[in-house]
Design a protein around this motif. Structure first.
Motif, PDB file in Angstrom:
ATOM      1  N   LEU A 251       0.861  -1.179   0.000  1.00  0.00           N
ATOM      2  CA  LEU A 251       0.000   0.000   0.000  1.00  0.00           C
ATOM      3  C   LEU A 251       0.896   1.226   0.000  1.00  0.00           C
ATOM      4  O   LEU A 251       2.013   1.212   0.521  1.00  0.00           O
ATOM      5  CB  LEU A 251      -0.916   0.002   1.215  1.00  0.00           C
ATOM      6  CG  LEU A 251      -1.798  -1.240   1.426  1.00  0.00           C
ATOM      7  CD1 LEU A 251      -2.746  -1.024   2.608  1.00  0.00           C
ATOM      8  CD2 LEU A 251      -2.565  -1.593   0.171  1.00  0.00           C
ATOM      9  N   ALA A 252       0.387   2.324  -0.602  1.00  0.00           N
ATOM     10  CA  ALA A 252       1.247   3.490  -0.803  1.00  0.00           C
ATOM     11  C   ALA A 252       0.522   4.795  -0.513  1.00  0.00           C
ATOM     12  O   ALA A 252       0.731   5.794  -1.193  1.00  0.00           O
ATOM     13  CB  ALA A 252       1.785   3.492  -2.224  1.00  0.00           C
ATOM     14  N   GLY A 253      -0.340   4.794   0.518  1.00  0.00           N
ATOM     15  CA  GLY A 253      -0.978   6.033   0.934  1.00  0.00           C
ATOM     16  C   GLY A 253      -2.351   6.223   0.317  1.00  0.00           C
ATOM     17  O   GLY A 253      -2.781   5.476  -0.568  1.00  0.00           O
ATOM     18  N   CYS A 254      -3.055   7.254   0.777  1.00  0.00           N
ATOM     19  CA  CYS A 254      -4.418   7.498   0.334  1.00  0.00           C
ATOM     20  C   CYS A 254      -4.797   8.954   0.541  1.00  0.00           C
ATOM     21  O   CYS A 254      -4.085   9.715   1.202  1.00  0.00           O
ATOM     22  CB  CYS A 254      -5.398   6.597   1.092  1.00  0.00           C
ATOM     23  SG  CYS A 254      -5.506   6.979   2.871  1.00  0.00           S
ATOM     24  N   THR A 255      -5.929   9.336  -0.036  1.00  0.00           N
ATOM     25  CA  THR A 255      -6.599  10.587   0.280  1.00  0.00           C
ATOM     26  C   THR A 255      -7.975  10.211   0.827  1.00  0.00           C
ATOM     27  O   THR A 255      -8.245   9.024   1.060  1.00  0.00           O
ATOM     28  CB  THR A 255      -6.754  11.471  -0.966  1.00  0.00           C
ATOM     29  OG1 THR A 255      -7.717  10.866  -1.853  1.00  0.00           O
ATOM     30  CG2 THR A 255      -5.423  11.641  -1.703  1.00  0.00           C
ATOM     31  N   ASP A 256      -8.833  11.171   0.975  1.00  0.00           N
ATOM     32  CA  ASP A 256     -10.183  10.825   1.434  1.00  0.00           C
ATOM     33  C   ASP A 256     -11.009  10.182   0.328  1.00  0.00           C
ATOM     34  O   ASP A 256     -12.092   9.652   0.582  1.00  0.00           O
ATOM     35  CB  ASP A 256     -10.909  12.051   1.982  1.00  0.00           C
ATOM     36  CG  ASP A 256     -11.132  13.127   0.928  1.00  0.00           C
ATOM     37  OD1 ASP A 256     -10.340  13.200  -0.021  1.00  0.00           O
ATOM     38  OD2 ASP A 256     -12.100  13.899   1.064  1.00  0.00           O
ATOM     39  N   ARG A 257     -10.492  10.205  -0.924  1.00  0.00           N
ATOM     40  CA  ARG A 257     -11.259   9.683  -2.046  1.00  0.00           C
ATOM     41  C   ARG A 257     -10.628   8.465  -2.718  1.00  0.00           C
ATOM     42  O   ARG A 257     -11.349   7.619  -3.269  1.00  0.00           O
ATOM     43  CB  ARG A 257     -11.417  10.780  -3.116  1.00  0.00           C
ATOM     44  CG  ARG A 257     -12.353  11.907  -2.687  1.00  0.00           C
ATOM     45  CD  ARG A 257     -13.793  11.453  -2.741  1.00  0.00           C
ATOM     46  NE  ARG A 257     -14.715  12.470  -2.246  1.00  0.00           N
ATOM     47  CZ  ARG A 257     -16.040  12.312  -2.186  1.00  0.00           C
ATOM     48  NH1 ARG A 257     -16.577  11.164  -2.596  1.00  0.00           N
ATOM     49  NH2 ARG A 257     -16.813  13.267  -1.715  1.00  0.00           N
ATOM     50  N   VAL A 258      -9.308   8.386  -2.736  1.00  0.00           N
ATOM     51  CA  VAL A 258      -8.658   7.302  -3.478  1.00  0.00           C
ATOM     52  C   VAL A 258      -7.556   6.664  -2.646  1.00  0.00           C
ATOM     53  O   VAL A 258      -7.005   7.279  -1.720  1.00  0.00           O
ATOM     54  CB  VAL A 258      -8.061   7.795  -4.813  1.00  0.00           C
ATOM     55  CG1 VAL A 258      -9.147   8.353  -5.715  1.00  0.00           C
ATOM     56  CG2 VAL A 258      -6.952   8.799  -4.603  1.00  0.00           C
ATOM     57  N   THR A 259      -7.229   5.432  -3.007  1.00  0.00           N
ATOM     58  CA  THR A 259      -6.132   4.681  -2.381  1.00  0.00           C
ATOM     59  C   THR A 259      -5.070   4.393  -3.433  1.00  0.00           C
ATOM     60  O   THR A 259      -5.367   4.244  -4.617  1.00  0.00           O
ATOM     61  CB  THR A 259      -6.641   3.357  -1.801  1.00  0.00           C
ATOM     62  OG1 THR A 259      -7.195   2.558  -2.854  1.00  0.00           O
ATOM     63  CG2 THR A 259      -7.713   3.605  -0.741  1.00  0.00           C
ATOM     64  N   HIS A 260      -3.812   4.314  -2.993  1.00  0.00           N
ATOM     65  CA  HIS A 260      -2.697   4.024  -3.890  1.00  0.00           C
ATOM     66  C   HIS A 260      -2.004   2.737  -3.438  1.00  0.00           C
ATOM     67  O   HIS A 260      -1.895   2.461  -2.243  1.00  0.00           O
ATOM     68  CB  HIS A 260      -1.685   5.166  -3.871  1.00  0.00           C
ATOM     69  CG  HIS A 260      -2.199   6.452  -4.446  1.00  0.00           C
ATOM     70  ND1 HIS A 260      -2.059   6.790  -5.769  1.00  0.00           N
ATOM     71  CD2 HIS A 260      -2.869   7.484  -3.870  1.00  0.00           C
ATOM     72  CE1 HIS A 260      -2.599   7.973  -5.988  1.00  0.00           C
ATOM     73  NE2 HIS A 260      -3.102   8.415  -4.847  1.00  0.00           N
ATOM     74  N   ALA A 261      -1.520   1.993  -4.421  1.00  0.00           N
ATOM     75  CA  ALA A 261      -0.698   0.812  -4.137  1.00  0.00           C
ATOM     76  C   ALA A 261       0.334   0.668  -5.251  1.00  0.00           C
ATOM     77  O   ALA A 261       0.151   1.177  -6.359  1.00  0.00           O
ATOM     78  CB  ALA A 261      -1.556  -0.449  -4.043  1.00  0.00           C
ATOM     79  N   SER A 262       1.437  -0.006  -4.943  1.00  0.00           N
ATOM     80  CA  SER A 262       2.485  -0.270  -5.929  1.00  0.00           C
ATOM     81  C   SER A 262       2.747  -1.762  -6.013  1.00  0.00           C
ATOM     82  O   SER A 262       2.709  -2.465  -4.996  1.00  0.00           O
ATOM     83  CB  SER A 262       3.781   0.462  -5.555  1.00  0.00           C
ATOM     84  OG  SER A 262       3.671   1.856  -5.776  1.00  0.00           O
ATOM     85  N   HIS A 263       3.002  -2.210  -7.229  1.00  0.00           N
ATOM     86  CA  HIS A 263       3.311  -3.617  -7.489  1.00  0.00           C
ATOM     87  C   HIS A 263       4.542  -3.661  -8.382  1.00  0.00           C
ATOM     88  O   HIS A 263       4.543  -3.063  -9.462  1.00  0.00           O
ATOM     89  CB  HIS A 263       2.139  -4.320  -8.168  1.00  0.00           C
ATOM     90  CG  HIS A 263       0.841  -4.171  -7.444  1.00  0.00           C
ATOM     91  ND1 HIS A 263       0.447  -5.029  -6.441  1.00  0.00           N
ATOM     92  CD2 HIS A 263      -0.143  -3.245  -7.556  1.00  0.00           C
ATOM     93  CE1 HIS A 263      -0.730  -4.641  -5.977  1.00  0.00           C
ATOM     94  NE2 HIS A 263      -1.108  -3.567  -6.633  1.00  0.00           N
ATOM     95  N   TRP A 264       5.561  -4.350  -7.928  1.00  0.00           N
ATOM     96  CA  TRP A 264       6.789  -4.486  -8.709  1.00  0.00           C
ATOM     97  C   TRP A 264       6.891  -5.917  -9.204  1.00  0.00           C
ATOM     98  O   TRP A 264       6.901  -6.863  -8.400  1.00  0.00           O
ATOM     99  CB  TRP A 264       8.009  -4.153  -7.851  1.00  0.00           C
ATOM    100  CG  TRP A 264       8.080  -2.716  -7.425  1.00  0.00           C
ATOM    101  CD1 TRP A 264       7.274  -1.689  -7.827  1.00  0.00           C
ATOM    102  CD2 TRP A 264       9.027  -2.147  -6.517  1.00  0.00           C
ATOM    103  NE1 TRP A 264       7.660  -0.507  -7.228  1.00  0.00           N
ATOM    104  CE2 TRP A 264       8.737  -0.762  -6.424  1.00  0.00           C
ATOM    105  CE3 TRP A 264      10.098  -2.670  -5.796  1.00  0.00           C
ATOM    106  CZ2 TRP A 264       9.469   0.093  -5.618  1.00  0.00           C
ATOM    107  CZ3 TRP A 264      10.833  -1.823  -4.987  1.00  0.00           C
ATOM    108  CH2 TRP A 264      10.522  -0.445  -4.896  1.00  0.00           C
TER     109      TRP A 264
END
Length: 312
Positions: A251-264
């Motif tokens: 997981l790579a952080g979020c805002t109140d509307r969206v979530t971020h993730a990274s996959h290598w």
């Protein structure tokens, strides 16, 4: 800069291509992109890139996707193609996937591609007829196809197996590239690549924030799921049948509307990257079929489980 789109694919979303929350799975969106790219290549006169004995192939350098109006089982769909830019030996092409009955845009796909000589692996200039044909398709990207929560320019890939271990990124996928997942030139297909990413996501074990959201959202609890709305990939190399692939995710952080993730996606033999992926998701009310904002408590839970500053 307003070249008319051409239709390059028409079909539907099949029930067996839908996932556990009832919408068209990302890997099957990408099978339509593969069809669309082959159709565009044929329209441009690049028939050899679709032929296993051809002298050239298209190298996918980067992908950007936005998912706008979900497709569910039985949805009638069609795809159109245009060209955003056309260089000496590379291009950026745009595919728009439409709901055929309503006219709504289901998804957008931007591919950065190179024209590659198969045996040497060197870039070669586009054939003159392809350049002439492409000139009729040049357009500006519509607002729906522009990046919203991601940055596409000047992106640096930092992925490696060593760095993934240092950051504590979870192993979410391990496997070998199989022949039935490769294209006519022997390279991993885009849809197989997307399927590998999709199959890795459940191993993130990232459901705690959804439980928190379900408990803390205004109006009482609801069934909460999640869905991808934007997807960015930079491809460093494309593996072939027999190559290994290890996926490390976080997981790579979020805002109140969206979530971020990274996959290598990494070569387990060398530790070098095949590709790096950045995803943007939303929380989804599974009963109302609409996105819902993250409460402060859910945001805190998501950030606690994230790797700070993680990128491609």
């Amino acid at each position: 800069m307003n070249g008319a789109p051409i239709e390059v694919w028409r079909g539907c979303a099949n029930a067996w291509e839908c996932d556990h929350v009832g919408h068209f799975n990302t890997r099957y969106y990408v099978t339509r992109v593969e069809q669309a790219l082959a159709g565009l290549a044929r329209w441009l006169g690049l028939t050899d890139v679709n032929d296993g004995s051809g002298a050239h192939h298209l190298f996918i350098k980067a992908q950007h996707m936005r998912f706008l109006h979900e497709a569910r089982a039985g949805a009638a769909l069609h795809a159109t193609a245009q060209v955003l830019s056309w260089g000496h030996d590379d291009a950026v092409v745009l595919f728009l996937l439409h709901h055929s009955n309503s006219g709504k845009m289901a998804a957008t796909f931007r591919l950065s591609i190179g024209y590659i000589e198969r045996d040497s692996g060197r870039p070669e200039a586009w054939p003159a007829q392809a350049t002439r044909a492409a000139s009729a398709l040049i357009c500006e990207a519509p607002s729906e196809a522009k990046p919203r929560s991601l940055v596409l320019d000047h992106v640096e890939v930092t992925a490696s197996l060593e760095r993934a271990r240092q950051l504590g990124m979870r192993t979410t996928g391990v496997g070998t590239i199989m022949p039935d997942g490769c294209d006519v030139h022997g390279y991993w297909r885009m849809s197989s690549f997307m399927g590998r990413v999709a199959d890795s996501i459940p191993h993130l074990r990232n459901g705690d924030w959804r439980d928190v959201l379900a408990r803390t959202m205004p109006g009482g609890t609801s069934r909460v799921g999640s869905a991808l709305i934007e997807f960015q990939t930079v491809h460093v190399r494309w593996p072939k049948a027999g190559d290994g692939c290890e996926v490390r995710s976080a997981l790579a952080g979020c805002t109140d509307r969206v979530t971020h993730a990274s996959h290598w996606l990494l070569d387990p033999e060398t530790g070098a990257p095949w590709a790096a992926v950045r995803t943007v998701g939303i929380a989804l009310d599974l009963d109302a079929r609409r996105s819902i904002p993250l409460t402060a408590e859910a945001q805190a839970a998501y950030r606690e489980a994230s790797v700070a500053g993680l990128a491609l």
